[in-house]
Design a protein around this motif. Structure first.
Motif, PDB file in Angstrom:
ATOM      1  N   LEU A  38       0.939  -1.350   0.140  1.00  0.00           N
ATOM      2  CA  LEU A  38      -0.048   0.176  -0.143  1.00  0.00           C
ATOM      3  C   LEU A  38       0.895   1.271   0.045  1.00  0.00           C
ATOM      4  N   GLU A  39       0.677   2.149  -0.916  1.00  0.00           N
ATOM      5  CA  GLU A  39       1.368   3.342  -0.993  1.00  0.00           C
ATOM      6  C   GLU A  39       0.504   4.564  -1.198  1.00  0.00           C
ATOM      7  N   LYS A  40       0.539   5.609  -0.219  1.00  0.00           N
ATOM      8  CA  LYS A  40      -0.256   6.744  -0.058  1.00  0.00           C
ATOM      9  C   LYS A  40      -0.215   7.629  -1.287  1.00  0.00           C
ATOM     10  N   THR A  48      11.522   9.760   0.825  1.00  0.00           N
ATOM     11  CA  THR A  48      12.998   9.758   1.212  1.00  0.00           C
ATOM     12  C   THR A  48      13.854   8.823   0.220  1.00  0.00           C
ATOM     13  N   SER A  49      13.262   7.862  -0.568  1.00  0.00           N
ATOM     14  CA  SER A  49      14.094   6.844  -1.200  1.00  0.00           C
ATOM     15  C   SER A  49      14.243   7.803  -2.838  1.00  0.00           C
ATOM     16  N   SER A  50      13.859   8.882  -2.923  1.00  0.00           N
ATOM     17  CA  SER A  50      14.032   9.710  -4.182  1.00  0.00           C
ATOM     18  C   SER A  50      14.791  10.996  -3.525  1.00  0.00           C
ATOM     19  N   GLY A 351      12.949   4.071  11.762  1.00  0.00           N
ATOM     20  CA  GLY A 351      14.039   4.605  11.690  1.00  0.00           C
ATOM     21  C   GLY A 351      15.195   4.198  10.628  1.00  0.00           C
ATOM     22  N   ILE A 352      14.521   3.794   9.532  1.00  0.00           N
ATOM     23  CA  ILE A 352      15.385   3.461   8.572  1.00  0.00           C
ATOM     24  C   ILE A 352      15.896   4.403   7.501  1.00  0.00           C
ATOM     25  N   GLU A 353      17.008   5.164   8.300  1.00  0.00           N
ATOM     26  CA  GLU A 353      17.484   6.243   7.580  1.00  0.00           C
ATOM     27  C   GLU A 353      19.000   5.687   6.903  1.00  0.00           C
ATOM     28  N   LEU A 357      19.318   3.115   2.002  1.00  0.00           N
ATOM     29  CA  LEU A 357      19.107   2.647   0.332  1.00  0.00           C
ATOM     30  C   LEU A 357      20.349   1.490   0.194  1.00  0.00           C
ATOM     31  N   THR A 358      21.408   1.792   0.543  1.00  0.00           N
ATOM     32  CA  THR A 358      22.438   0.411   0.483  1.00  0.00           C
ATOM     33  C   THR A 358      21.936  -0.653   1.062  1.00  0.00           C
ATOM     34  N   ALA A 359      21.499  -0.597   2.165  1.00  0.00           N
ATOM     35  CA  ALA A 359      21.120  -1.739   3.089  1.00  0.00           C
ATOM     36  C   ALA A 359      19.906  -2.532   2.550  1.00  0.00           C
TER      37      ALA A 359
HETATM   38  C1  LIG Z   1      19.178  13.433   2.712  1.00  0.00           C
HETATM   39  C2  LIG Z   1      19.398  11.828   2.732  1.00  0.00           C
HETATM   40  C3  LIG Z   1      20.512  11.493   2.119  1.00  0.00           C
HETATM   41  C4  LIG Z   1      20.682   9.900   2.140  1.00  0.00           C
HETATM   42  N1  LIG Z   1      21.733   9.430   1.476  1.00  0.00           N
HETATM   43  C5  LIG Z   1      21.827   8.133   1.401  1.00  0.00           C
HETATM   44  C6  LIG Z   1      23.007   7.492   0.652  1.00  0.00           C
HETATM   45  O1  LIG Z   1      23.550   8.258  -0.095  1.00  0.00           O
HETATM   46  N2  LIG Z   1      22.901   6.107   1.009  1.00  0.00           N
HETATM   47  C7  LIG Z   1      22.133   5.395   1.588  1.00  0.00           C
HETATM   48  O2  LIG Z   1      22.268   4.301   1.557  1.00  0.00           O
HETATM   49  N3  LIG Z   1      21.019   6.086   2.251  1.00  0.00           N
HETATM   50  C8  LIG Z   1      20.805   7.309   1.996  1.00  0.00           C
HETATM   51  N4  LIG Z   1      19.723   7.830   2.774  1.00  0.00           N
HETATM   52  C9  LIG Z   1      18.752   7.080   3.485  1.00  0.00           C
HETATM   53  C10 LIG Z   1      17.775   6.327   2.580  1.00  0.00           C
HETATM   54  O3  LIG Z   1      17.516   7.486   1.638  1.00  0.00           O
HETATM   55  C11 LIG Z   1      16.768   5.844   3.346  1.00  0.00           C
HETATM   56  O4  LIG Z   1      17.336   4.887   4.329  1.00  0.00           O
HETATM   57  C12 LIG Z   1      15.607   5.015   2.350  1.00  0.00           C
HETATM   58  O5  LIG Z   1      15.392   5.749   1.310  1.00  0.00           O
HETATM   59  C13 LIG Z   1      14.415   4.844   3.424  1.00  0.00           C
HETATM   60  O6  LIG Z   1      13.401   4.041   2.328  1.00  0.00           O
HETATM   61  P1  LIG Z   1      12.131   3.722   3.018  1.00  0.00           P
HETATM   62  O7  LIG Z   1      11.226   2.697   1.741  1.00  0.00           O
HETATM   63  O8  LIG Z   1      12.188   3.262   4.133  1.00  0.00           O
HETATM   64  O9  LIG Z   1      11.190   5.240   2.981  1.00  0.00           O
HETATM   65  P2  LIG Z   1      10.495   5.952   2.198  1.00  0.00           P
HETATM   66  O10 LIG Z   1      11.083   6.043   0.925  1.00  0.00           O
HETATM   67  O11 LIG Z   1      10.173   7.324   2.724  1.00  0.00           O
HETATM   68  O12 LIG Z   1       9.168   4.928   1.984  1.00  0.00           O
HETATM   69  C14 LIG Z   1       8.100   4.909   2.784  1.00  0.00           C
HETATM   70  C15 LIG Z   1       6.907   4.949   1.990  1.00  0.00           C
HETATM   71  O13 LIG Z   1       5.952   4.835   2.741  1.00  0.00           O
HETATM   72  C16 LIG Z   1       4.795   5.535   2.411  1.00  0.00           C
HETATM   73  N5  LIG Z   1       3.756   5.688   3.450  1.00  0.00           N
HETATM   74  C17 LIG Z   1       4.111   6.269   4.483  1.00  0.00           C
HETATM   75  N6  LIG Z   1       2.846   6.337   5.507  1.00  0.00           N
HETATM   76  C18 LIG Z   1       1.913   5.538   4.623  1.00  0.00           C
HETATM   77  C19 LIG Z   1       0.468   5.215   4.981  1.00  0.00           C
HETATM   78  N7  LIG Z   1      -0.016   5.273   6.185  1.00  0.00           N
HETATM   79  N8  LIG Z   1      -0.318   4.197   3.765  1.00  0.00           N
HETATM   80  C20 LIG Z   1       0.567   4.005   2.756  1.00  0.00           C
HETATM   81  N9  LIG Z   1       1.672   4.404   2.514  1.00  0.00           N
HETATM   82  C21 LIG Z   1       2.511   5.192   3.309  1.00  0.00           C
HETATM   83  C22 LIG Z   1       5.252   6.898   1.915  1.00  0.00           C
HETATM   84  O14 LIG Z   1       4.436   7.710   1.115  1.00  0.00           O
HETATM   85  C23 LIG Z   1       6.594   6.172   1.509  1.00  0.00           C
HETATM   86  O15 LIG Z   1       6.451   6.311  -0.073  1.00  0.00           O
HETATM   87  C24 LIG Z   1      19.571   9.345   2.797  1.00  0.00           C
HETATM   88  C25 LIG Z   1      18.503   9.656   3.391  1.00  0.00           C
HETATM   89  C26 LIG Z   1      18.466  11.457   3.442  1.00  0.00           C
HETATM   90  C27 LIG Z   1      17.126  11.776   3.874  1.00  0.00           C
END
Ligand SMILES: Cc1cc2nc3c(=O)[nH]c(=O)nc-3n(C[C@H](O)[C@H](O)[C@H](O)COP(=O)(O)OP(=O)(O)OC[C@H]3O[C@@H](n4cnc5c(N)ncnc54)[C@H](O)[C@@H]3O)c2cc1C
Length: 377
Positions: A38-40, A48-50, A351-353, A357-359
């Motif tokens: 599910l994606e909002k 964050t991923s883009s 807390g997946i900061e 992306l790498t992980a």
């Molecule tokens: C400035 C910056 C630089 C970074 N640089 C790097 C890097 O160089 N290398 C690296 O390895 N990592 C990097 N990272 C970390 C990496 O980008 C993140 O760890 C990763 O993108 C997290 O992915 P995610 O899928 O957990 O989160 P997201 O990409 O945020 O995805 C979460 C999704 O959940 C959806 N969502 C939320 N709530 C709901 C809901 N209630 N119902 C439906 N959908 C929902 C959101 O819309 C979103 O699309 C960086 C992060 C930042 C901010």
């Protein structure tokens, strides 16, 4: 979309289609049917991923035996294999982390030790002259070379995971926001809005991959996020782009200070250089660049003085889903099956900061193991 009052039934629901949700879906749909993501937002990967640096990290920045360290080092290897196998564009450039002054040199030594402890291969300490031979515009006393660092285009990686999950019959449901989670005798009922219509859906397993909103999803399931230390503290970082010919060929980072890795120079796949990100905590999710270019110029001039001759312009920003609040010590990723808290079949990823992306492929493997070993389906 999910239709109005109709109750669809899933085997596994993943909330969030960022890089992590997509990677998890691609992996677990190899062995499981009835996987829904599910994606909002209207499309995957719009948060964050883009909005990140696109760096394939080596694993020098995280304490030994933490999930960040283990999954970064594993993810690094997996990403290179994946990119080579499926022609996802990448460059294994290596990276320099640079230091000036005694204090920073001591920090650099610590990073080298941490990297070795984490199993990062090929690390090499260089003196200022060797650094300058590699990167003529970098003027420092020492530099730590990590050859396994690289860059890629995050969208291309997400396209790959999306294609793979679709091939395995997993379904991405866009414009569909989960707003309620109710524990049933067996499994969960998820409620929310799908393209303006209400929906409810039952599932045996829920996987929370909601990034900046992952604390809210955990709270919806009934977890006390403050007591458990699950609250997300959004921490923003802005980027500026440097005009003219590239000042460096490979990523160049300072020794980290504060909540981020320090304002660094990163080439993209075309060679164009971005500066950033800086770090400041925010209350709302808004991707406008808020920082002043002077701060960026000043920070980078300490190790690349030529930046003062270049024009820099606002580029983009990203927001880190940090567990670590201002002045808090290091916090690791939370990836756990919440069975011991009364939520059998509910897996939290909070807390997946960075280095998420790498992980990502290693996180997907880890979640798949939890699913196989701990949850009867
Ligand atoms: C400035 C910056 C630089 C970074 N640089 C790097 C890097 O160089 N290398 C690296 O390895 N990592 C990097 N990272 C970390 C990496 O980008 C993140 O760890 C990763 O993108 C997290 O992915 P995610 O899928 O957990 O989160 P997201 O990409 O945020 O995805 C979460 C999704 O959940 C959806 N969502 C939320 N709530 C709901 C809901 N209630 N119902 C439906 N959908 C929902 C959101 O819309 C979103 O699309 C960086 C992060 C930042 C901010």
């Amino acid at each position: 979309m999910l239709e109005g009052a109709r109750v669809e039934s899933a085997n596994i629901i993943i909330i969030g289609a960022g890089i992590v949700g997509l990677a998890v879906a691609a992996k677990i749909s190899e062995k499981n049917e009835g996987v829904y993501v599910l994606e909002k937002n209207p499309r995957y990967g719009q948060e964050t991923s883009s909005h990140n640096s696109g760096v394939i990290h080596s694993g020098i920045h995280y304490p030994k035996k933490t999930l960040k360290a283990i999954l970064c080092v594993r993810g690094n290897t997996m990403l290179y294999e994946l990119c080579s196998r499926y022609q996802i564009p990448f460059k294994r450039l290596g990276k320099l982390t640079v230091a000036t002054g005694e204090e920073e040199i001591a920090e650099l030594d610590k990073l080298m030790r941490m990297g070795i402890d984490n199993g990062v291969e090929g690390l090499k300490m260089l003196d200022g002259r060797q650094v300058k031979e590699m990167e003529p515009n970098v003027e420092v006393e020492k530099g730590l070379l990590s050859p396994s660092t690289g860059i890629l285009e995050p969208d291309e990686l997400m396209n790959h995971f999306n294609a793979k999950m679709r091939k395995n019959n997993a379904v991405l449901v866009a414009e569909t926001e989960a707003t309620g989670i109710r524990k049933l005798k067996e499994g969960y009922e998820i409620t929310g809005t799908s393209v303006g219509e209400k929906f409810e859906m039952n599932t045996k397993v829920v996987i929370n991959c909601a990034g900046l909103y992952s604390d809210r999803i955990a709270a919806m399931a009934g977890l006390e996020i403050d007591k458990l230390g699950y609250r997300i503290h959004p921490c923003k970082g802005d980027y500026f782009r440097v005009s003219g010919s590239p000042l460096v060929k490979i990523p160049v980072y300072p020794v980290p200070k504060g909540a981020g890795l320090g304002i660094h120079l990163t080439p993209d796949l075309a060679g164009s250089i971005r500066l950033g990100p800086n770090d400041y905590y925010v209350d709302k999710i808004d991707y406008n660049v808020e920082s002043k270019q002077e701060q960026f110029r000043e920070d980078v001039a300490r190790f690349v003085p030529k930046i003062c001759e270049r024009e820099i312009r606002e580029d983009s920003s990203g927001i880190r889903p940090k567990l670590q609040g201002p002045k808090d010590p290091f916090r690791d990723f939370i990836i756990r099956h919440e069975a011991d808290r009364g939520l059998y079949g509910f897996i939290d990823l909070v807390g997946i900061e960075s280095p998420g992306l790498t992980a990502a492929p290693a996180i997907a493997e880890f979640v798949s193991e939890i699913l196989e070993d701990q949850i009867k389906k």
